[in-house]
Design an enzyme around this catalytic site. Structure first.
Site, PDB file in Angstrom:
ATOM      1  N   TYR A 147     -30.171 -47.189  30.060  1.00  0.00           N
ATOM      2  CA  TYR A 147     -30.338 -46.436  28.818  1.00  0.00           C
ATOM      3  C   TYR A 147     -31.627 -46.866  28.122  1.00  0.00           C
ATOM      4  O   TYR A 147     -32.446 -46.033  27.727  1.00  0.00           O
ATOM      5  CB  TYR A 147     -29.132 -46.689  27.917  1.00  0.00           C
ATOM      6  N   GLN A 181     -22.923 -35.332  19.792  1.00  0.00           N
ATOM      7  CA  GLN A 181     -22.642 -36.040  18.550  1.00  0.00           C
ATOM      8  C   GLN A 181     -23.655 -35.709  17.454  1.00  0.00           C
ATOM      9  O   GLN A 181     -23.288 -35.349  16.334  1.00  0.00           O
ATOM     10  CB  GLN A 181     -22.635 -37.555  18.789  1.00  0.00           C
TER      11      GLN A 181
END
Length: 317
Positions: A143, A12
């Site tokens: 994460y 991305q």
């Protein structure tokens, strides 16, 4: 002239950062690193060199660095928050074991390294309003844990070995080029696609849930500006809070309706995404980034909404 390796160049951020840096430094000086199965295509492939650069393969990274005489590595290899929670071991292998490989190569070949952190590095105990640069970081997602570890290991390599490590804590990144890829803030990208297609949007995040966000052009400038900053000015290295805008789903919905009054949105809350969102800051204090390397954002919610809808309309319709 710098020679730059972008690891994760087809992701991305990586796909846009590669092209951004090629415009600044020249196509031949920015190498698009990729893994098998995610090869660069189109302009990304045709405009400059590319090489396999898998963070789990330290020797392969070292070979790429030697082949292209690399002095700066942008390490963008990571699983996004929601995907990472379903694949925690893989998230650690890529985010931490992979970073260790990169830092070792950087130590041996004298490379600077940019590895982004995230608002996910904070947690429920962190102050949510004007989140300080230096504060408690106790995330409850793999994460977030990996991002805190990223900051600490990168700092350790700087203090122990002198490796020039730098990073920012990215907010949610909104892009008109690359589609969402499994992040908690992806709703703020999806919503524009639905609006342009004239479809009703189902929002997975509760009304009133604010999060830090940033438009991709500002994110690209932040990464580049930090890596070009005078190291003598940097009191913090890994990672700097950077902020641009903060909004909840209703705010972005009403910003779109100013341009597309027919647009409709309903709610269907995703419990995992909601729980992650509630642990993240509403708005970070980025005064250290502004003082130490001159960070300034350019886009607010209204500016971004206008540009997103214009760009996506041209591409999708």
């Amino acid at each position: 002239m710098k020679n730059i390796l972008i690891i994760g160049s087809t992701g991305q951020i990586g796909s846009e950062l590669t092209m951004y840096l090629r415009r600044l430094y020249g196509n031949e000086h920015v190498v698009a690193g990729y893994i098998r199965g995610a090869e660069p295509k189109g302009e990304l492939l045709e405009s400059g060199p590319s090489v396999i650069a898998d963070v789990t393969d330290a020797q392969g990274i070292a070979n790429a660095v030697k082949q292209y005489d690399i002095d700066t590595i942008y390490n963008l290899a990571a699983l996004l928050s929601v995907v990472a929670e379903s694949k925690p071991r893989l998230a650690w292998q890529i985010g931490i074991d992979g970073l260790w490989n990169i830092l070792e190569v950087a130590r041996e070949h004298h490379c600077a390294v940019f590895t982004p952190s995230s608002i996910g590095s904070f947690g429920l105990e962190t102050p949510h309003e004007l989140t300080p640069q230096d504060t408690i970081q106790r995330p409850r997602t793999i994460y977030g844990v990996s991002k805190v570890t990223t900051e600490l290991i990168s700092d350790w390599y700087f203090h122990k070995y002198g490796v020039d490590t730098r990073s920012v804590r990215f907010p949610g990144i909104i892009s008109n080029v690359t589609p969402p890829g499994g992040g908690t803030t992806d709703y703020a990208v999806d919503i524009y696609y639905y609006a342009v297609r004239g479809e009703r949007f189902t929002c997975p995040i509760k009304a009133g849930t604010r999060m830090d966000m940033m438009y991709m052009p500002d994110a690209l400038r932040a990464a580049h500006t930090l890596m070009e900053a005078d190291p003598a000015r940097l009191k913090h290295r890994n990672g700097f809070n950077i902020a641009a805008m903060s909004f909840d789903p209703d705010m972005i919905y009403h910003a779109i309706k100013q341009i597309k009054p027919e647009f409709e949105m309903v709610y269907d809350i995703d419990p995992l995404k909601q729980s992650i969102a509630e642990s993240w800051p509403d708005l970070m204090d980025d005064s250290c980034a502004r003082e130490e390397w001159g960070w300034q954002h350019q886009y607010n919610l209204i500016d971004m909404t206008s540009d997103m809808l214009e760009k996506l309309t041209k591409r999708l319709l």
